[in-house]
Design a protein around this motif. Structure first.
Motif, PDB file in Angstrom:
ATOM      1  N   ALA A 290      17.348  65.519 -11.578  1.00  0.00           N
ATOM      2  CA  ALA A 290      16.590  65.819 -12.798  1.00  0.00           C
ATOM      3  C   ALA A 290      15.733  67.070 -12.619  1.00  0.00           C
ATOM      4  CB  ALA A 290      15.713  64.621 -13.174  1.00  0.00           C
ATOM      5  N   PRO A 291      16.340  68.236 -12.409  1.00  0.00           N
ATOM      6  CA  PRO A 291      15.577  69.439 -12.040  1.00  0.00           C
ATOM      7  C   PRO A 291      14.572  69.885 -13.098  1.00  0.00           C
ATOM      8  CG  PRO A 291      17.870  69.985 -12.570  1.00  0.00           C
ATOM      9  CD  PRO A 291      17.792  68.498 -12.513  1.00  0.00           C
ATOM     10  N   VAL A 335       7.591  68.180 -21.246  1.00  0.00           N
ATOM     11  CA  VAL A 335       6.475  67.469 -21.860  1.00  0.00           C
ATOM     12  C   VAL A 335       5.476  67.045 -20.784  1.00  0.00           C
ATOM     13  CG1 VAL A 335       5.853  65.382 -23.156  1.00  0.00           C
ATOM     14  CG2 VAL A 335       7.907  66.664 -23.766  1.00  0.00           C
ATOM     15  N   SER A 336       5.978  66.873 -19.572  1.00  0.00           N
ATOM     16  CA  SER A 336       5.208  66.287 -18.487  1.00  0.00           C
ATOM     17  C   SER A 336       5.782  66.779 -17.168  1.00  0.00           C
ATOM     18  CB  SER A 336       5.319  64.755 -18.594  1.00  0.00           C
ATOM     19  OG  SER A 336       5.304  64.125 -17.352  1.00  0.00           O
ATOM     20  N   PRO A 337       5.094  66.556 -16.057  1.00  0.00           N
ATOM     21  CA  PRO A 337       5.717  66.824 -14.757  1.00  0.00           C
ATOM     22  C   PRO A 337       6.891  65.899 -14.468  1.00  0.00           C
ATOM     23  CG  PRO A 337       3.334  66.672 -14.555  1.00  0.00           C
ATOM     24  CD  PRO A 337       3.683  66.173 -15.926  1.00  0.00           C
ATOM     25  N   PHE A 338       7.000  64.785 -15.206  1.00  0.00           N
ATOM     26  CA  PHE A 338       8.119  63.859 -15.073  1.00  0.00           C
ATOM     27  C   PHE A 338       9.212  64.275 -16.063  1.00  0.00           C
ATOM     28  CE2 PHE A 338       5.619  59.807 -13.626  1.00  0.00           C
ATOM     29  CZ  PHE A 338       4.844  60.594 -12.765  1.00  0.00           C
ATOM     30  N   ALA A 339      10.434  64.405 -15.598  1.00  0.00           N
ATOM     31  CA  ALA A 339      11.539  64.694 -16.507  1.00  0.00           C
ATOM     32  C   ALA A 339      11.736  63.532 -17.468  1.00  0.00           C
ATOM     33  CB  ALA A 339      12.817  64.957 -15.719  1.00  0.00           C
ATOM     34  N   SER A 340      12.124  63.847 -18.682  1.00  0.00           N
ATOM     35  CA  SER A 340      12.228  62.823 -19.728  1.00  0.00           C
ATOM     36  C   SER A 340      13.333  61.815 -19.456  1.00  0.00           C
ATOM     37  CB  SER A 340      12.464  63.492 -21.082  1.00  0.00           C
ATOM     38  OG  SER A 340      13.665  64.242 -21.077  1.00  0.00           O
ATOM     39  N   SER A 341      14.264  62.127 -18.580  1.00  0.00           N
ATOM     40  CA  SER A 341      15.365  61.216 -18.278  1.00  0.00           C
ATOM     41  C   SER A 341      15.053  60.297 -17.109  1.00  0.00           C
ATOM     42  CB  SER A 341      16.626  62.024 -17.972  1.00  0.00           C
ATOM     43  OG  SER A 341      16.411  62.881 -16.870  1.00  0.00           O
ATOM     44  N   THR A 342      13.848  60.385 -16.540  1.00  0.00           N
ATOM     45  CA  THR A 342      13.548  59.649 -15.320  1.00  0.00           C
ATOM     46  C   THR A 342      12.581  58.504 -15.568  1.00  0.00           C
ATOM     47  OG1 THR A 342      11.731  61.150 -14.749  1.00  0.00           O
ATOM     48  CG2 THR A 342      13.913  61.701 -13.915  1.00  0.00           C
ATOM     49  N   LEU A 343      12.397  57.704 -14.524  1.00  0.00           N
ATOM     50  CA  LEU A 343      11.499  56.568 -14.582  1.00  0.00           C
ATOM     51  C   LEU A 343      10.072  56.977 -14.923  1.00  0.00           C
ATOM     52  CD1 LEU A 343      12.604  54.684 -11.335  1.00  0.00           C
ATOM     53  CD2 LEU A 343      12.862  53.815 -13.660  1.00  0.00           C
ATOM     54  N   PHE A 344       9.425  56.196 -15.786  1.00  0.00           N
ATOM     55  CA  PHE A 344       7.982  56.257 -16.059  1.00  0.00           C
ATOM     56  C   PHE A 344       7.541  57.518 -16.809  1.00  0.00           C
ATOM     57  CE2 PHE A 344       8.583  53.839 -12.055  1.00  0.00           C
ATOM     58  CZ  PHE A 344       8.362  52.576 -12.591  1.00  0.00           C
ATOM     59  N   PHE A 345       8.487  58.240 -17.373  1.00  0.00           N
ATOM     60  CA  PHE A 345       8.131  59.357 -18.246  1.00  0.00           C
ATOM     61  C   PHE A 345       7.369  58.831 -19.462  1.00  0.00           C
ATOM     62  CE2 PHE A 345       9.441  61.529 -22.202  1.00  0.00           C
ATOM     63  CZ  PHE A 345       8.821  62.754 -21.996  1.00  0.00           C
ATOM     64  N   ASP A 346       6.302  59.540 -19.851  1.00  0.00           N
ATOM     65  CA  ASP A 346       5.512  59.181 -21.026  1.00  0.00           C
ATOM     66  C   ASP A 346       5.627  60.306 -22.054  1.00  0.00           C
ATOM     67  OD1 ASP A 346       3.577  58.582 -22.942  1.00  0.00           O
ATOM     68  OD2 ASP A 346       2.194  57.725 -21.478  1.00  0.00           O
ATOM     69  N   LYS A 347       6.265  60.019 -23.177  1.00  0.00           N
ATOM     70  CA  LYS A 347       6.507  61.036 -24.202  1.00  0.00           C
ATOM     71  C   LYS A 347       5.263  61.368 -25.015  1.00  0.00           C
ATOM     72  CE  LYS A 347       8.059  57.743 -27.732  1.00  0.00           C
ATOM     73  NZ  LYS A 347       9.196  57.344 -28.616  1.00  0.00           N
ATOM     74  N   ASN A 348       4.193  60.591 -24.836  1.00  0.00           N
ATOM     75  CA  ASN A 348       3.004  60.752 -25.676  1.00  0.00           C
ATOM     76  C   ASN A 348       1.911  61.591 -25.017  1.00  0.00           C
ATOM     77  OD1 ASN A 348       4.031  59.053 -27.804  1.00  0.00           O
ATOM     78  ND2 ASN A 348       3.617  57.303 -26.479  1.00  0.00           N
ATOM     79  N   ILE A 349       2.247  62.328 -23.996  1.00  0.00           N
ATOM     80  CA  ILE A 349       1.255  63.161 -23.321  1.00  0.00           C
ATOM     81  C   ILE A 349       0.879  64.340 -24.226  1.00  0.00           C
ATOM     82  CG2 ILE A 349       0.808  64.573 -21.281  1.00  0.00           C
ATOM     83  CD1 ILE A 349       1.126  61.602 -20.731  1.00  0.00           C
ATOM     84  N   PRO A 350      -0.426  64.613 -24.443  1.00  0.00           N
ATOM     85  CA  PRO A 350      -0.834  65.774 -25.251  1.00  0.00           C
ATOM     86  C   PRO A 350      -0.281  67.076 -24.684  1.00  0.00           C
ATOM     87  CG  PRO A 350      -2.688  64.308 -24.843  1.00  0.00           C
ATOM     88  CD  PRO A 350      -1.564  63.812 -23.980  1.00  0.00           C
ATOM     89  N   GLN A 351       0.127  67.966 -25.600  1.00  0.00           N
ATOM     90  CA  GLN A 351       0.822  69.187 -25.201  1.00  0.00           C
ATOM     91  C   GLN A 351      -0.003  70.445 -25.468  1.00  0.00           C
ATOM     92  OE1 GLN A 351       4.092  69.070 -23.675  1.00  0.00           O
ATOM     93  NE2 GLN A 351       3.113  67.069 -23.496  1.00  0.00           N
ATOM     94  N   PHE A 352       0.330  71.507 -24.742  1.00  0.00           N
ATOM     95  CA  PHE A 352      -0.218  72.825 -25.024  1.00  0.00           C
ATOM     96  C   PHE A 352       0.703  73.514 -26.029  1.00  0.00           C
ATOM     97  CE2 PHE A 352      -1.979  71.979 -20.822  1.00  0.00           C
ATOM     98  CZ  PHE A 352      -3.301  72.359 -20.978  1.00  0.00           C
TER      99      PHE A 352
END
Length: 537
Positions: A290-291, A335-352
Motif C-alpha cells: 500500500a505505497p 487523507v491520512s498517514p494510513f492508506a485507505s485500503s489498509t487496516l484502521f484507516f479513518d476517513k473522517n480525519i480533518p484535511q488541509f
C-alpha cells in the motif's frame, strides 16, 4: 484489489487471525501450491528493468524498492502472504501461535540449502533474527527490540520465538523484505554492512547471483539445487539498468524486456503500452505494501521546526492536481498517514484544503521569515514523474516567500543523505506492510529517530502523546479499541504535519501474455518467481 483489502480490514481480523493460526493448516499449503498443478514450460530468460539501479542486493541492509525487487529472488523469508494478507508457507512449512499470543513456533522445510551448498537450519533463523536483523534492519529491529523476549532453536528444524507481550501484527513480519533469512556461516562475527558476501549474495532462493555490470544489467541464474523440486522454471533473470524513461518504454515495446514494474516508465506512457498486442496489465500485488508518497520536512531546523510553516506547505499543494496531472490519475490524494485500503484507516480525519490564502496566513502566524532559510529539495531518482513533482513543489512554495532549489542524487546517495538527516526536504514513498504497527509507526515514533536508514523517523518528529498511543495500539488485542487509538494517532499526525502525506500510489505492472504466474501474492513482484514461466509461442 480494494474490495479485497477492505475485507481484510474487518474489525474481527486481528483476533480471528490470531486464533485461526494456532496451527498452519494443510489447507493453506494446498491453496498456496495449486498453481503448480498446471503444466508449465521450463526454460527461458525473463527480462525486466531495475529502476533506479540499487546500491546493494541485500534486503537485510537496504529496504529501497529496487533492492527488494531483486533480493526477493535470492533470499527468502519464513512465510509469504496471499492477496488477502494471510500467511503462507515458505521456508517454514508450518507454524503455530499459542493461545496467549506470546509463543510462535515454526517448523522449517527439509532439504533446504544455501546457494553455496551449506544446509539451512534453525541456527540460521536464530542468527538472522536475533543478531543480524536486530542490528541492521531498521523496521525489523524496532519490533524485535520492543517485543521479542527470546528466540531459540528447539532442534535443527524447529524455532521458537517468545514475545514480551502479545503483538498481533507479528505474524505479518516474515516476508523476505522484512525478515530475510541470512547465512550464519558467512556473516557471524563479521561487520555485516561490509561483509564480502554483500557483493555476491548467497541465499536459499530459486535464483543465484550471477553477474552485475554496473550501469547495464544484473543477472541471476537458476538455482539447480532449489529445495522446491522441479522449480524454478526459468533459467535466468536479467534486470536491465536503463536510466532514461523513454528508452525503457521502447525496450518494452520492442520486446527486449517482458516485464515493467510501476515506475519503470512514466505514467503518461502506461495507457499506450497497455494497449499493445499481447500485453497484460494488473495493479494487484501491492496489497502488503500500500505505497504512500510523502514529503519529508526536516523538523530539526528552521523553517520546518515550526508546525505553522509545515501546515502552510500542506495548504500550498494541490494533491488532486498532483495525482491527476503529474501521475496521470494513478493514485488518490492522501487523507491520512494510513492508506485507505489498509487496516484502521479513518476517513473522517480533518484535511488541509488547497488554499494559497490559508498558506500565507499560516506563514504569517508562524512568525518565521521563510526567505531567510533557503531550502533544497533532495530529488529521488525514481523517474520523470517524481522530477516534475519536485518542480511543482518549488513552483508552489516560492510565491509564499520560500527560496527553493532542487539537487539531484542517485539512489545510494539519496539513501545515505536522508538516513543521516542531511536534507531540508525530500519526496519519497514508503510501504505500510499490512498493519500500521509494522509499516507506519516506524516513521513517526521518537525511538525510531536513528541514523543510518532513510526509512525511519528521519524528519525528527517527536510527540510523546502520539508515541503513547502507538504503544497502546500495537499491543491491544481488541480490534475496536485499536481503531479508536489509531484514529487519534491519525488526527495528531495530520494536524502536526509529522510528514506531508501527498497521495496513495497505484502501481501498474505490465507484462507479455506468455509470462505466466507473475503476480500471485500480496508482495507481487518482490516474490521469488519460482513459479513463473514463459509459455513458448
Amino acid at each position: 484489489m480494494k474490495r479485497t483489502m477492505k475485507s481484510v480490514g474487518s474489525k474481527t481480523r486481528i483476533r480471528g487471525s490470531l486464533m485461526s493460526m494456532v496451527i498452519a493448516a494443510a489447507a493453506v499449503v494446498a491453496g498456496f501450491t495449486s498453481t503448480s498443478a498446471i503444466a508449465q514450460t521450463a526454460g527461458g530468460t525473463l527480462s525486466g528493468i531495475v529502476q533506479p539501479e540499487p546500491p546493494i542486493l541485500v534486503s537485510a541492509l537496504n529496504s529501497q524498492a529496487p533492492t527488494q525487487y531483486i533480493a526477493g529472488k535470492i533470499y527468502q523469508g519464513l512465510l509469504t502472504y496471499s492477496a488477502d494478507l494471510k500467511p503462507q508457507p515458505e521456508l517454514a512449512k508450518s507454524w503455530k501461535i499459542s493461545p496467549d499470543g506470546l509463543t510462535y513456533t515454526f517448523e522449517l522445510q527439509s532439504g533446504v540449502k544455501w546457494h553455496d551448498g551449506k544446509p539451512f537450519t534453525s541456527a540460521d533463523v536464530v542468527f538472522s533474527i536475533d543478531k543480524l536483523l536486530r542490528e541492521v534492519h531498521v523496521r525489523t529491529r524496532a519490533v524485535i527490540n520492543k517485543y521479542m523476549a527470546s528466540i531459540r532453536a528447539v532442534n535443527d528444524t524447529t524455532v521458537e520465538i517468545k514475545l514480551k507481550e502479545p503483538f498481533p501484527p507479528f505474524i505479518s513480519m516474515f516476508e523476505t523484505g522484512t525478515m530475510p533469512m541470512m547465512p550464519k556461516h558467512l556473516y557471524e562475527g563479521t561487520d555485516y554492512r561490509n561483509n564480502p558476501a554483500n557483493q555476491k549474495p548467497i541465499g536459499t532462493g530459486p535464483f543465484m547471483f550471477k553477474e552485475w555490470k554496473k550501469g547495464a544489467y544484473i543477472k541471476l541464474a537458476k538455482n539447480p539445487n532449489y529445495w522446491k523440486k522441479g522449480k524454478p522454471y526459468l533459467d535466468e533473470l536479467v534486470f536491465y539498468v536503463i536510466p532514461d524513461s523513454a528508452s525503457r518504454a521502447v525496450a518494452f515495446e520492442k520486446g527486449d524486456v517482458q516485464v515493467l514494474r510501476g515506475g519503470d516508465v512514466d505514467n503518461v506512457d502506461v495507457k499506450r503500452l497497455r494497449a499493445l498486442p499481447n500485453v497484460e496489465y494488473t495493479t494487484k500485488g501491492w496489497e502488503m505494501f500500500a505505497p504512500m508518497a510523502s514529503m519529508l520536512l526536516n523538523e530539526r531546523k528552521p523553517p520546518f521546526n515550526n508546525v505553522k510553516v509545515r501546515q502552510a506547505v500542506m495548504h500550498a499543494l494541490n494533491r488532486k492536481l498532483i495525482v491527476d496531472n503529474i501521475f496521470f490519475g494513478m493514485g488518490k490524494p492522501a487523507v491520512s498517514p494510513f492508506a485507505s485500503s489498509t487496516l484502521f484507516f479513518d476517513k473522517n480525519i480533518p484535511q488541509f484544503e488547497f488554499s494559497l490564502k490559508k498558506a500565507r496566513e499560516e506563514i504569517k502566524a508562524s512568525g518565521v521569515d521563510v526567505g531567510q532559510y533557503p531550502i533544497k529539495i533532495l530529488s529521488t531518482s525514481y523517474g520523470a514523474n517524481w522530477d516534475r513533482l519536485d518542480e511543482y513543489v518549488k513552483q508552489m512554495l516560492e510565491p509564499l516567500g520560500f527560496k527553493v532549489s532542487i539537487e539531484s542524487a542517485d539512489a545510494g546517495t539519496w539513501a545515505a543523505r536522508v538516513g543521516n538527516w542531511d536534507f531540508d526536504m525530500t519526496i519519497t514513498y514508503t510501504y505500510q506492510y499490512g498493519d500500521p504497527a509494522l509499516g507506519v509507526e516506524r516513521l513517526y515514533v521518537a525511538r525510531n529517530i536513528v541514523k543510518g536508514t532513510p526509512f525511519a523517523n528521519v524528519q525528527g518528529y517527536n510527540n510523546p502523546q502520539a508515541d503513547e498511543l502507538w504503544t497502546k495500539a500495537g499491543v491491544t488485542m481488541d480490534s475496536a479499541e485499536r481503531q479508536k487509538l489509531y484514529s487519534e494517532v491519525q488526527r495528531i499526525l495530520v494536524n502536526d504535519v509529522a510528514n506531508a502525506n501527498l497521495f496513495e500510489i497505484e502501481f501498474p505492472t505490465l507484462y507479455r501474455k506468455n509470462v505466466k504466474n507473475l503476480v500471485t501474492s500480496a508482495i507481487g513482484l518482490n516474490e521469488s518467481f519460482d513459479n513463473v514461466s514463459i509459455e513458448k509461442n
